[in-house]
Scaffold this motif. Structure first.
Motif, PDB file in Angstrom:
ATOM      1  N   SER A 267       0.857  -1.185   0.000  1.00 57.07           N
ATOM      2  CA  SER A 267       0.000   0.000   0.000  1.00 57.07           C
ATOM      3  C   SER A 267       0.893   1.235   0.000  1.00 57.07           C
ATOM      4  O   SER A 267       2.119   1.139   0.109  1.00 57.07           O
ATOM      5  CB  SER A 267      -0.930  -0.003   1.216  1.00 57.07           C
ATOM      6  N   GLN A 268       0.259   2.414  -0.110  1.00 55.63           N
ATOM      7  CA  GLN A 268       1.035   3.640  -0.213  1.00 55.63           C
ATOM      8  C   GLN A 268       1.682   4.025   1.113  1.00 55.63           C
ATOM      9  O   GLN A 268       1.248   3.626   2.193  1.00 55.63           O
ATOM     10  CB  GLN A 268       0.133   4.785  -0.697  1.00 55.63           C
ATOM     11  N   ASP A 269       2.729   4.814   1.000  1.00 51.50           N
ATOM     12  CA  ASP A 269       3.501   5.281   2.135  1.00 51.50           C
ATOM     13  C   ASP A 269       2.638   6.202   3.002  1.00 51.50           C
ATOM     14  O   ASP A 269       2.136   7.219   2.531  1.00 51.50           O
ATOM     15  CB  ASP A 269       4.723   6.042   1.611  1.00 51.50           C
ATOM     16  N   PRO A 270       2.449   5.878   4.283  1.00 48.35           N
ATOM     17  CA  PRO A 270       1.655   6.741   5.158  1.00 48.35           C
ATOM     18  C   PRO A 270       2.200   8.166   5.251  1.00 48.35           C
ATOM     19  O   PRO A 270       1.440   9.110   5.482  1.00 48.35           O
ATOM     20  CB  PRO A 270       1.728   6.043   6.521  1.00 48.35           C
ATOM     21  N   THR A 271       3.509   8.334   5.062  1.00 49.87           N
ATOM     22  CA  THR A 271       4.082   9.679   5.068  1.00 49.87           C
ATOM     23  C   THR A 271       3.511  10.507   3.923  1.00 49.87           C
ATOM     24  O   THR A 271       3.274  11.716   4.072  1.00 49.87           O
ATOM     25  CB  THR A 271       5.617   9.608   4.945  1.00 49.87           C
ATOM     26  N   LEU A 272       3.263   9.872   2.781  1.00 40.97           N
ATOM     27  CA  LEU A 272       2.740  10.586   1.611  1.00 40.97           C
ATOM     28  C   LEU A 272       1.234  10.778   1.680  1.00 40.97           C
ATOM     29  O   LEU A 272       0.703  11.798   1.233  1.00 40.97           O
ATOM     30  CB  LEU A 272       3.111   9.824   0.339  1.00 40.97           C
ATOM     31  N   THR A 273       0.527   9.797   2.225  1.00 41.20           N
ATOM     32  CA  THR A 273      -0.936   9.889   2.277  1.00 41.20           C
ATOM     33  C   THR A 273      -1.423  10.626   3.518  1.00 41.20           C
ATOM     34  O   THR A 273      -2.577  11.060   3.575  1.00 41.20           O
ATOM     35  CB  THR A 273      -1.559   8.482   2.270  1.00 41.20           C
ATOM     36  N   GLY A 274      -0.550  10.765   4.518  1.00 43.47           N
ATOM     37  CA  GLY A 274      -0.949  11.423   5.752  1.00 43.47           C
ATOM     38  C   GLY A 274      -1.760  10.537   6.676  1.00 43.47           C
ATOM     39  O   GLY A 274      -2.313  11.013   7.671  1.00 43.47           O
ATOM     40  N   LYS A 275      -1.817   9.253   6.376  1.00 49.34           N
ATOM     41  CA  LYS A 275      -2.585   8.328   7.213  1.00 49.34           C
ATOM     42  C   LYS A 275      -1.822   8.008   8.500  1.00 49.34           C
ATOM     43  O   LYS A 275      -0.639   7.687   8.469  1.00 49.34           O
ATOM     44  CB  LYS A 275      -2.866   7.031   6.453  1.00 49.34           C
ATOM     45  N   SER A 276      -2.534   8.114   9.624  1.00 48.29           N
ATOM     46  CA  SER A 276      -1.918   7.815  10.910  1.00 48.29           C
ATOM     47  C   SER A 276      -2.288   6.438  11.429  1.00 48.29           C
ATOM     48  O   SER A 276      -1.834   6.020  12.496  1.00 48.29           O
ATOM     49  CB  SER A 276      -2.329   8.872  11.948  1.00 48.29           C
TER      50      SER A 276
ATOM     51  N   GLY B 117      -4.559   3.178   0.999  1.00 48.20           N
ATOM     52  CA  GLY B 117      -4.141   3.417  -0.378  1.00 48.20           C
ATOM     53  C   GLY B 117      -3.596   2.173  -1.034  1.00 48.20           C
ATOM     54  O   GLY B 117      -2.440   2.125  -1.468  1.00 48.20           O
ATOM     55  N   GLU B 118      -4.431   1.133  -1.101  1.00 49.18           N
ATOM     56  CA  GLU B 118      -4.015  -0.123  -1.716  1.00 49.18           C
ATOM     57  C   GLU B 118      -3.775   0.081  -3.220  1.00 49.18           C
ATOM     58  O   GLU B 118      -4.453   0.871  -3.865  1.00 49.18           O
ATOM     59  CB  GLU B 118      -5.088  -1.193  -1.514  1.00 49.18           C
ATOM     60  N   ILE B 119      -2.816  -0.643  -3.764  1.00 49.87           N
ATOM     61  CA  ILE B 119      -2.488  -0.549  -5.192  1.00 49.87           C
ATOM     62  C   ILE B 119      -2.454  -1.955  -5.769  1.00 49.87           C
ATOM     63  O   ILE B 119      -1.871  -2.862  -5.179  1.00 49.87           O
ATOM     64  CB  ILE B 119      -1.134   0.139  -5.424  1.00 49.87           C
ATOM     65  N   ALA B 120      -3.078  -2.116  -6.928  1.00 51.40           N
ATOM     66  CA  ALA B 120      -3.097  -3.423  -7.598  1.00 51.40           C
ATOM     67  C   ALA B 120      -2.302  -3.359  -8.893  1.00 51.40           C
ATOM     68  O   ALA B 120      -2.156  -2.298  -9.503  1.00 51.40           O
ATOM     69  CB  ALA B 120      -4.536  -3.844  -7.885  1.00 51.40           C
ATOM     70  N   PHE B 121      -1.799  -4.508  -9.313  1.00 51.22           N
ATOM     71  CA  PHE B 121      -1.234  -4.638 -10.654  1.00 51.22           C
ATOM     72  C   PHE B 121      -2.409  -4.827 -11.615  1.00 51.22           C
ATOM     73  O   PHE B 121      -3.192  -5.780 -11.465  1.00 51.22           O
ATOM     74  CB  PHE B 121      -0.292  -5.841 -10.742  1.00 51.22           C
ATOM     75  N   SER B 122      -2.519  -3.939 -12.573  1.00 49.43           N
ATOM     76  CA  SER B 122      -3.656  -4.004 -13.494  1.00 49.43           C
ATOM     77  C   SER B 122      -3.344  -3.189 -14.732  1.00 49.43           C
ATOM     78  O   SER B 122      -2.197  -2.772 -14.936  1.00 49.43           O
ATOM     79  CB  SER B 122      -4.926  -3.465 -12.804  1.00 49.43           C
ATOM     80  N   GLY B 123      -4.380  -2.957 -15.559  1.00 44.57           N
ATOM     81  CA  GLY B 123      -4.215  -2.107 -16.730  1.00 44.57           C
ATOM     82  C   GLY B 123      -3.230  -2.627 -17.747  1.00 44.57           C
ATOM     83  O   GLY B 123      -2.615  -1.856 -18.487  1.00 44.57           O
TER      84      GLY B 123
END
Length: 602
Positions: A182-191, A210-216
């Protein structure tokens, strides 16, 4: 007289006696032939047995040599510092000028014997009949993490020798590596604390990490690994894929970034059809690049025989195809340090001379130097002077004027550009809650150009790729570059404050390097704005703590990642290794025997 003998029949007795003599002669001749044949057969049989024994010993000696290599690998796996051990008197170690010493106490190793009085290590389960000894070449270990071992096996009077090249298994074994998917909490601001957990440890879609999948239609043209559970939809993995997810029968998730079921997954190198990624142990990231500062010290000649180049504060580096690089680093005072506290140091021309005169590090054009051979460049933040200290860090500078911790409008090496919309904590593709994008005191490095040589560039904070980084055609087979960052590894993508469009004026970006972000991610700056940027081509490897974003809707880059197969045997110098590691064999070749069965050198 003759007539008388014939009349009496005595002539027939003479003929009979002659015939009997001939028969005896023939019998003796045939007997001798049979004896010779029997003796010959016995000799052939005996020599055949001897030859069979010799052939068996000859073949077994090679197996014993291989056993020596495997035993040394096991020792390395159990002790990451074992490469320091060896016999300095061994011919192979002496010839290669290796820095080795014999282990003592419980670590004494009979395989380090040399000469006629030296010991041999027994091959397990051979009853002492098969043995081996080996010699270590660690002359390139500090620079590249590579080791060589010359192992000699002995069985009976037969000896055979192999040379094996060993390299640490690590991040560069993968085109794609993540710890968290998932995305870096520092970038998303998630605590949310769950955002630093693996999915198999309890992170869920509802955590909003901020989950990310391989797709497209993503194509991953190289080996891949994640310590997390990958989300895979319409994507193709062309090489081996592994995961540290221990859940039985669940090596990946067939869901998209929003948690909806999907299809189209392709794993072309599955161990078993339909199984997906193989489940393996975790590959652990180190905490920081902190040990890299040690590689800048001149007071550790045994451990650091060739110190790298230390730059302080924002530093801009442009590579050229002739094996040179131009460095701008206006706040660097000393390019090497002489003790652990960095209160003493040196500045030499091979790293560029500090100062503002023409051709120096602080001048408008910077200093042009030869790329440090098989070495590392490290960029640190500007140290703050310690009040009351008897001695200060040789690169310390007072936090005043436009050189404070909050000075973000001019880093004094050209960033931000005039008219640039500087990313902030609220920008999609900005620094989030991390340091400002272009801090005046930050340990940030900005790189681009055509590279020739063997080098690792490491940053204490951010690493920016500001243009194409490609290998020169000259010495193409040995050019190797590592880009490492404690912070974020950015693909620079400045956006105009007035138009919102990209300021670069080109399309596409190519990066030939092994890239690692130890605590954060590899991602595109401003990936949520600036429009389509074409294709991001990476040839090498990418390792990151958290999954980085390169495209959002119609903004950013389309991925085209390919593995540099040379990384299986060629590593950037002093590149980062996992916390725990094993050693794999890159090449193994039989050579002439190094020792006779007596132990004497051949």
């Amino acid at each position: 007289m003759i007539r008388l003998r014939r009349t009496l029949g005595l002539d027939r007795l003479d003929r009979l006696r002659d015939d009997r003599g001939m028969a005896m002669a023939i019998t003796l001749i045939f007997g001798m032939v049979l004896i010779i044949m029997a003796a010959t057969a016995l000799t052939v049989a005996t020599s055949g047995l001897k030859k069979a024994d010799t052939d068996q010993d000859w073949n077994a000696a090679l197996s014993a040599a291989y056993a020596g290599v495997e035993e040394y690998q096991a020792r390395l796996a159990n002790d990451n510092s074992y490469q320091q051990f060896g016999n300095p008197a061994a011919p192979f170690s002496k010839t290669t000028a290796s820095s080795v010493s014999l282990p003592t106490g419980s670590q004494v190793n009979p395989a380090f014997g040399t000469g006629t009085t030296g010991t041999w290590a027994a091959v397990p389960s051979s009853g002492g009949r098969a043995s081996f000894r080996y010699e270590v070449d660690n002359s390139k270990f500090v620079a590249t993490g590579a080791l060589r071992i010359r192992s000699t096996g002995k069985v009976g009077s037969a000896t055979r020798t192999v040379i094996a090249d060993l390299r640490q298994k690590g991040f560069i074994d993968y085109l794609y590596f993540t710890d968290i998917e998932s995305q870096d909490p520092t970038l998303t601001g998630k605590s949310n604390a769950d955002c630093k957990k693996h999915a198999w440890e309890g992170r869920t879609q509802d955590d909003g990490c901020g989950e990310i999948a391989f797709s497209g239609g993503d194509v991953i043209a190289g080996p891949a690994h994640s310590n997390d559970t990958m989300r895979v939809c319409s994507a193709t993995f062309e090489q081996t894929v592994t995961t540290a997810n221990p859940t039985n029968g669940r090596s990946y998730s067939k869901v998209d970034s929003n948690g909806y079921a999907c299809s189209g997954q392709k794993f072309l190198k599955e161990r078993v059809a339909g199984a997906g990624p193989d489940q393996v142990s975790s590959v652990l990231m180190p905490d920081t690049l902190g040990d890299k500062i040690r590689e800048m010290r001149t007071d550790l000649p045994s451990d650091v025989p060739r110190p790298g180049c230390l730059y302080t504060g924002p530093t801009d580096i442009v590579f050229t195809a002739d094996g040179k690089m131009t460095v701008k680093s206006p706040y660097t005072k000393m390019t090497r340090i002489s003790n652990a506290d960095a209160t003493a140091g040196t500045a030499t021309a091979d790293c560029g001379l500090p100062g503002t005169a023409d051709g120096q590090l602080g001048s408008a054009k910077g200093a042009t130097i030869t790329v440090p051979a098989n070495n590392i460049v490290y960029v640190q933040a500007i140290p703050v002077p310690v009040a009351g200290a008897a001695k200060q860090n040789v690169n310390a500078a007072a936090s005043v004027g436009d050189l404070t911790e909050t000075s973000c409008g001019n880093n004094h090496v050209g960033y931000p550009r005039a008219g640039e919309s500087v990313p902030t904590s609220s920008t999609t593709g900005g620094p989030g809650t991390g340091a400002c994008a272009y801090g005046a005191r930050s340990g940030d490095v900005f790189v681009k150009g055509t590279f020739q040589g063997q080098l690792t560039v490491a940053a204490q904070n951010y690493l920016y790729v500001t243009g194409d980084v490609v290998y020169a055609e000259a010495n193409a087979s040995t050019n190797i570059l590592g880009l490492a960052s404690d912070g974020i590894a950015w693909v620079w993508n400045p956006v105009s404050a007035s138009s919102g469009a990209s300021m670069l004026g080109d399309s596409g970006r190519e990066i030939d390097a092994a890239i690692i972000s130890v605590n954060h991610s590899f991602l595109v700056q401003n990936y949520g704005r600036g429009g389509d940027r074409g294709t991001l081509t990476v040839t090498g490897s990418i390792a990151q703590a958290f999954r980085g974003v390169v495209r959002n809707g119609s903004n950013g880059y389309i991925k085209a990642y390919g593995y540099d197969a040379r990384l299986r045997y060629l590593a950037p110098p002093k590149f980062l290794s996992p916390v725990t590691t094993s050693y794999g064999i890159t090449t193994q070749t039989e050579v002439l025997p190094a020792y006779r069965s007596t132990g004497a050198a051949s």
